[in-house]
Design an enzyme around this catalytic site. Structure first.
Site, PDB file in Angstrom:
ATOM      1  N   HIS A 355       0.810  -1.234   0.000  1.00 37.16           N
ATOM      2  CA  HIS A 355       0.000   0.000   0.000  1.00 37.16           C
ATOM      3  C   HIS A 355       0.835   1.273   0.000  1.00 37.16           C
ATOM      4  O   HIS A 355       0.296   2.347   0.258  1.00 37.16           O
ATOM      5  CB  HIS A 355      -0.909   0.052   1.220  1.00 37.16           C
ATOM      6  CG  HIS A 355      -1.944  -1.018   1.252  1.00 37.16           C
ATOM      7  ND1 HIS A 355      -3.227  -0.838   0.781  1.00 37.16           N
ATOM      8  CD2 HIS A 355      -1.888  -2.285   1.693  1.00 37.16           C
ATOM      9  CE1 HIS A 355      -3.907  -1.959   0.950  1.00 37.16           C
ATOM     10  NE2 HIS A 355      -3.119  -2.855   1.500  1.00 37.16           N
ATOM     11  N   LYS A 543      -8.979  13.645   4.734  1.00 34.15           N
ATOM     12  CA  LYS A 543      -8.118  12.456   4.703  1.00 34.15           C
ATOM     13  C   LYS A 543      -7.141  12.602   5.860  1.00 34.15           C
ATOM     14  O   LYS A 543      -7.159  13.620   6.549  1.00 34.15           O
ATOM     15  CB  LYS A 543      -7.364  12.350   3.369  1.00 34.15           C
ATOM     16  CG  LYS A 543      -6.684  13.662   2.957  1.00 34.15           C
ATOM     17  CD  LYS A 543      -6.022  13.579   1.587  1.00 34.15           C
ATOM     18  CE  LYS A 543      -6.942  13.715   0.409  1.00 34.15           C
ATOM     19  NZ  LYS A 543      -7.194  12.495  -0.334  1.00 34.15           N
ATOM     20  N   ARG A 544      -6.255  11.590   6.085  1.00 28.76           N
ATOM     21  CA  ARG A 544      -5.244  11.783   7.118  1.00 28.76           C
ATOM     22  C   ARG A 544      -4.368  12.985   6.772  1.00 28.76           C
ATOM     23  O   ARG A 544      -4.154  13.303   5.589  1.00 28.76           O
ATOM     24  CB  ARG A 544      -4.382  10.526   7.257  1.00 28.76           C
ATOM     25  CG  ARG A 544      -5.080   9.419   8.021  1.00 28.76           C
ATOM     26  CD  ARG A 544      -5.473   9.832   9.426  1.00 28.76           C
ATOM     27  NE  ARG A 544      -4.318   9.950  10.281  1.00 28.76           N
ATOM     28  CZ  ARG A 544      -3.828   8.971  11.024  1.00 28.76           C
ATOM     29  NH1 ARG A 544      -4.422   7.800  11.046  1.00 28.76           N
ATOM     30  NH2 ARG A 544      -2.759   9.157  11.768  1.00 28.76           N
ATOM     31  N   LYS A 549       0.251  14.476   1.258  1.00 30.73           N
ATOM     32  CA  LYS A 549      -1.113  14.721   0.793  1.00 30.73           C
ATOM     33  C   LYS A 549      -1.358  16.216   0.541  1.00 30.73           C
ATOM     34  O   LYS A 549      -2.357  16.627  -0.021  1.00 30.73           O
ATOM     35  CB  LYS A 549      -2.125  14.176   1.789  1.00 30.73           C
ATOM     36  CG  LYS A 549      -2.065  12.640   1.911  1.00 30.73           C
ATOM     37  CD  LYS A 549      -3.081  12.127   2.924  1.00 30.73           C
ATOM     38  CE  LYS A 549      -2.993  10.642   3.194  1.00 30.73           C
ATOM     39  NZ  LYS A 549      -3.613   9.807   2.143  1.00 30.73           N
ATOM     40  N   THR A 651      -8.736   6.322  -1.874  1.00 34.64           N
ATOM     41  CA  THR A 651     -10.064   5.747  -2.051  1.00 34.64           C
ATOM     42  C   THR A 651     -11.124   6.819  -1.795  1.00 34.64           C
ATOM     43  O   THR A 651     -12.236   6.730  -2.321  1.00 34.64           O
ATOM     44  CB  THR A 651     -10.293   4.550  -1.107  1.00 34.64           C
ATOM     45  OG1 THR A 651      -9.790   4.893   0.194  1.00 34.64           O
ATOM     46  CG2 THR A 651      -9.590   3.312  -1.608  1.00 34.64           C
ATOM     47  N   LYS A 655     -14.911   7.891  -3.603  1.00 32.47           N
ATOM     48  CA  LYS A 655     -16.169   8.163  -2.895  1.00 32.47           C
ATOM     49  C   LYS A 655     -16.763   9.505  -3.337  1.00 32.47           C
ATOM     50  O   LYS A 655     -17.975   9.633  -3.548  1.00 32.47           O
ATOM     51  CB  LYS A 655     -15.926   8.176  -1.368  1.00 32.47           C
ATOM     52  CG  LYS A 655     -15.495   6.814  -0.825  1.00 32.47           C
ATOM     53  CD  LYS A 655     -14.925   6.884   0.592  1.00 32.47           C
ATOM     54  CE  LYS A 655     -14.150   5.603   0.895  1.00 32.47           C
ATOM     55  NZ  LYS A 655     -13.235   5.721   2.046  1.00 32.47           N
TER      56      LYS A 655
HETATM   57  C1  26Q Z   1       3.212   1.046  10.760  1.00 31.96           C
HETATM   58  C2  26Q Z   1       4.090   0.842  11.797  1.00 31.96           C
HETATM   59  C3  26Q Z   1       3.799   1.253  13.083  1.00 31.96           C
HETATM   60  C4  26Q Z   1       2.590   1.862  13.323  1.00 31.96           C
HETATM   61  C5  26Q Z   1       1.692   2.061  12.289  1.00 31.96           C
HETATM   62  C6  26Q Z   1       2.013   1.653  11.008  1.00 31.96           C
HETATM   63  C7  26Q Z   1       1.050   1.903   9.897  1.00 31.96           C
HETATM   64  C8  26Q Z   1      -0.307   1.913  10.115  1.00 31.96           C
HETATM   65  C9  26Q Z   1      -1.175   2.186   9.092  1.00 31.96           C
HETATM   66  C10 26Q Z   1       1.514   2.129   8.617  1.00 31.96           C
HETATM   67  C11 26Q Z   1       0.620   2.396   7.575  1.00 31.96           C
HETATM   68  C12 26Q Z   1      -0.746   2.428   7.819  1.00 31.96           C
HETATM   69  C13 26Q Z   1      -1.736   2.752   6.794  1.00 31.96           C
HETATM   70  C14 26Q Z   1      -1.464   2.990   5.534  1.00 31.96           C
HETATM   71  C15 26Q Z   1      -2.508   3.362   4.581  1.00 31.96           C
HETATM   72  O1  26Q Z   1      -3.642   3.613   4.946  1.00 31.96           O
HETATM   73  N1  26Q Z   1      -2.177   3.427   3.284  1.00 31.96           N
HETATM   74  C16 26Q Z   1      -3.162   3.794   2.283  1.00 31.96           C
HETATM   75  O2  26Q Z   1      -3.789   2.614   1.810  1.00 31.96           O
HETATM   76  C17 26Q Z   1      -4.875   2.920   0.953  1.00 31.96           C
HETATM   77  C18 26Q Z   1      -5.541   1.622   0.579  1.00 31.96           C
HETATM   78  O3  26Q Z   1      -4.749   0.922  -0.320  1.00 31.96           O
HETATM   79  C19 26Q Z   1      -4.408   3.690  -0.265  1.00 31.96           C
HETATM   80  O4  26Q Z   1      -5.536   4.081  -1.004  1.00 31.96           O
HETATM   81  C20 26Q Z   1      -3.609   4.918   0.152  1.00 31.96           C
HETATM   82  O5  26Q Z   1      -3.054   5.537  -0.995  1.00 31.96           O
HETATM   83  C21 26Q Z   1      -2.522   4.533   1.123  1.00 31.96           C
HETATM   84  O6  26Q Z   1      -1.850   5.686   1.595  1.00 31.96           O
END
Ligand code: 26Q
Length: 810
Positions: A355, A543-544, A549, A651, A655
């Site tokens: 991702h 978004k986050r 972004k 995503t 939407k």
């Molecule tokens: C990793 C290590 C320690 C703590 C947290 C994490 C962590 C947690 C969540 C690392 C990444 C995430 C989330 C990533 C994420 O949401 N990525 C998004 O995924 C979507 C679905 O595929 C994409 O549409 C987005 O582009 C992408 O940023």
């Protein structure tokens, strides 16, 4: 069983009686909610049992989607809709003097995810059930989801999300299905009459208890399962002898207790990387999940050598990548398969979804931590790596640089993505551009080595939650116009194309949008006391919060507009409401400064009589699934402005499009595919392309000071960040200022500024032409069907999982 209104009413009255000994009118909203939840769960029970029975006897294949995050949101409404009981329920409750909307509002969001990745997992659950794919979720039942955001004096303040405090209406605790997960200790090999036995001693044991939630498909009999694991102490089996008194106490002091494992969801936060507890979480649910899958599998009395023909495990990002080694461990150590047999099965069972392209985000664990926590797993990873490196070495005629580049264990770290790639049969990106970048940049060595493993699966969204349920009036209009086939066959939304130029239809869609905006404005007024103008353009950026972004680009543009208005108070522009919503990771300094900047600018601009009626800024507190469902149907403009090459897919973009917003976008992630779908007339593009961005990184010729010195607009705005113009201490936004100048603007905000201003001028120009705008909007809705996660799931099922639909009969 057909349920009519009277039956529903009787069932509900009875539920209230048996659960709370109350009559409908006397019940508190909370009790009304729980009784309704329980009743709906009852209605799911029979098809759930039948689905499980069918899957148990079916010799076909089941999918398990392993994910650290499931950002489900609320379930009451979607369960009602999927059961086909929404209208009946609404009427029945109404007759009992209960307003369904108020009852729905009681439900806490299941906020067990950070953002896109977690929400994708939730959309996939809905689509798997709705397309009859036998697919289940496997994850962690966090006691606390992602923090709740409060805004105090413009700053983000994090508050714990105690989502379970009033209980959870949907889950069922399955005490009898608990398993043990082992951590730490020591491992040695013993020879037992020529057979090598693995002896694992002095480990810490944690009890994993599953909580199952039914995932009801849309108007079919499929009910799949979301199984979330909760960590508990194992007092009866606790190996006290393995702890010296000192260790035991220390363990307590360090909060090393079992319960801590499922206590809290980690925010996506570089500061939290490398934390031992996170690795514990990863192994905990992966081990519990795989153990329970194998247990079930063995009941079918089929050879474990055929496991991969009956089970697919999808690894959602690297977080569950340890599944590769854990499956090897179970197959070898408890099921007595040879290495070669276990490897044969494992590599055909697991598949990995990537991702992110950002190299710094690729997960890696220090060997010492990994080895200490998971000694047996580490041995297996080492052996996987030894064999793999050997292959690489021979394939490239002894080229050690290749071996180093591809080694799973390197420089004191275990590289989880590499483990997932080597140990699985499929690697996919989440949008076309993203997959190409993986193949030719980040993972090019692996693409060269295993080209057959790489494939693209563009993300999707469930059009039921994100259109049918959240934009009820638009959904009704669509059904009146083209029939209801689009609900099961989302590509049928395409039938709306015929109406894009139809002025009556244009007017209807426009009225719906306006009504949505009016309702939302009333909500904002009553809840936050803020007034916004429903006839202004709702320009939405939710978004986050993350530098890539580029919420900052949006803010700088607003500052520029403000300066324009100050210089020329009679400037001709369509009034705009800039709406933001975003959580920043708790330790992400620049992201938090951006939130403060938005709020600071909001109070300055919103209180300045000169701009009144022209621009307004609204920052929505605590953006999450439920808020998204409210705001997206109101958007005129969708901000998708990441630095090209950085957003894997996105995503939210899908939407908004599905709800008729016009996208202002860079050619990044799935924006590229949205552009391909709607054509250049129906999207507003701007900015550097991914190749240009990559080229700048490579040749290092970008200089943000040049932009600052040669564009007076940029110069003015950046100075305003630090010269007291914003009426904050001059250091308040120094970090942002420096990231844009001293640190050379890593995300090309200044470089894209001019193009972004022009793109917004284009939006202003288009919005004035009502018919054109509405036509664009309708084309976006019509073309959005391809982004339904039903399509995505069908493609995964065909290309990765090999899981045909299973029809459940009652
Ligand atoms: C990793 C290590 C320690 C703590 C947290 C994490 C962590 C947690 C969540 C690392 C990444 C995430 C989330 C990533 C994420 O949401 N990525 C998004 O995924 C979507 C679905 O595929 C994409 O549409 C987005 O582009 C992408 O940023």
């Amino acid at each position: 069983m057909v349920i009519d209104k009277n039956m529903f009413k009787m069932d509900y009255i009875e539920k209230l009686q048996t659960m709370f000994a109350e009559e409908a009118v006397d019940a508190s909203p909370l009790h009304q909610y729980y009784a309704l939840g329980a009743l709906i769960k009852d209605y799911c029970a029979k098809p759930w049992i039948e689905s499980n029975k069918e899957y148990a006897k079916n010799k076909g294949k089941q999918v398990y989607y392993f994910s650290m995050e499931f950002l489900v949101g609320r379930l009451l409404n979607s369960n009602l809709v999927n059961l086909g009981l929404k209208d009946i329920c609404e009427q029945a409750l109404h007759e009992l003097g209960i307003n369904l909307i108020e009852v729905e509002d009681i439900e806490a969001d299941a906020g067990l995810g950070n953002g896109g990745l977690g929400r994708l997992a939730a959309c996939f659950l809905d689509s798997m059930a709705s397309t009859q794919v036998p697919g289940h979720g496997c994850g962690i039942r966090y006691k606390y989801g992602l923090f709740k955001q409060k805004i105090e004096n413009g700053y983000q303040v994090e508050v714990p999300d105690n989502w379970l405090k009033n209980g959870n209406a949907w889950e069922i605790r399955k005490e009898n299905k608990a398993v043990e997960v082992r951590f730490g200790g020591s491992v040695h090999l013993e020879d037992d009459k020529g057979i090598t036995k693995v002896i694992h001693e002095n480990y810490e044991c944690v009890r994993a208890v599953p909580y199952d939630t039914p995932i009801k498909g849309y108007k079919n009999n499929t009910v799949n399962t979301l199984r979330l694991w909760s960590a508990e102490t194992m007092e009866e089996d606790f190996d006290f002898s393995s702890f010296s008194q000192g260790n035991y106490v220390k363990a307590g002091e360090n909060k090393y207790s079992a319960e801590a494992i499922s206590q809290i969801l980690y925010p996506d936060d570089s500061y939290e990387k490398g934390k031992l507890l996170r690795l514990k979480q990863e192994y905990f649910f992966v081990s519990a999940g795989l153990q329970s899958i194998i247990k079930n599998y063995k009941k079918k009395k089929i050879s474990l050598l055929d496991f991969h023909k009956h089970v697919a495990v999808q690894i959602n990002d690297t977080h569950p990548a340890v599944a590769v080694a854990e499956l090897m461990r179970i197959l070898m150590d408890t099921e007595n398969l040879s290495w070669d047999d276990a490897w044969y099965v494992t590599t055909r069972t697991t598949a990995y979804t990537n991702h992110t392209i950002m190299a710094e985000a690729l997960e890696k664990w220090p060997v010492d931590i990994f080895k200490k926590l998971l000694p047996r797993i580490y041995m297996i990873v080492e052996e996987i790596n030894r064999r793999f490196c050997n292959e690489v070495y021979h394939r490239y005629n002894g080229d050690w640089s290749k071996v180093n580049n591809m080694s799973i264990i390197y420089d004191g770290y275990v590289r989880m993505a590499y483990l997932a790639i080597v140990g699985g049969h499929s690697v996919n990106g989440v949008a076309k551009l993203h997959t190409e970048l993986l193949k030719h940049q980040e993972l090019s060595d692996f693409y060269e080595f295993f080209p057959e493993k790489f494939n693209n699966q563009t993300n999707g969204i469930t059009h039921r939650r994100w259109l049918l349920n959240s934009n009820v009036e638009l959904a009704k209009l669509i059904t009146e116009t083209i029939g209801d086939s689009w609900i099961k066959t989302p590509n049928d939304l395409n039938k709306l194309i015929k109406y894009a130029k139809d002025s009556a239809f244009q007017e209807k869609t426009q009225i719906i949008k306006t009504n949505n905006k009016i309702n939302f404005s009333n909500h904002v007024l009553s809840k936050y006391g803020a007034s916004i103008d429903p006839s202004s353009i709702f320009d939405v950026h939710v978004k986050r919060m993350h530098s890539y972004k580029r919420q900052t680009l949006n803010v700088l543009h607003i500052m520029y507009l403000y300066n324009q208005i100050l210089a020329n108070p009679n400037i001709d522009m369509v009034p705009r409401t800039f709406i933001f919503g975003a959580k920043a990771s708790p330790s992400y300094y620049i992201a938090k400064q951006t939130i403060k900047l938005i709020n600071t600018l909001a109070s300055k601009i919103n209180n300045d009589p000169i701009v009144r009626g022209k621009i307004k800024i609204l920052f929505l507190e605590n953006y999450g699934v439920s808020l998204a469902e409210k705001i997206i149907p109101c958007a005129d403009v969708s901000e998708q402005i990441s630095t090209a090459s950085k957003e894997a897919s996105g995503t939210g973009n899908m939407k908004f499009m599905m709800n008729g917003a016009i996208t202002i976008a860079t050619l990044d992630g799935a924006n590229v595919e949205i552009f391909d779908a709607v054509g250049k007339e129906n999207i507003v593009l701007f900015g550097l392309t991914s190749q240009e961005v990559i080229e700048y990184y490579r040749n290092k010729t970008y200089n943000s000071y040049y932009m600052y010195n040669n564009d007076l607009r940029i110069n003015t705005i950046l100075n305003q960040l630090v010269n007291g113009f914003l009426e904050t201490p001059k250091t308040e936004f120094a970090g942002l200022y420096e990231s844009l100048l001293t640190n050379n603007d890593e995300y090309f905000v200044l470089k894209d500024f001019d193009a972004y201003v022009n793109a917004h001028n284009e939006i202003d120009r288009l919005f004035r032409q009502k018919a054109i705008w509405q036509q664009m909007s309708i084309i976006n809705i019509a073309k959005s069907g391809i982004f339904s996660s039903d399509n995505t799931i069908k493609k995964y099922a065909k290309e990765i999982w090999d899981t045909p639909p299973v029809n459940i009969k009652l």
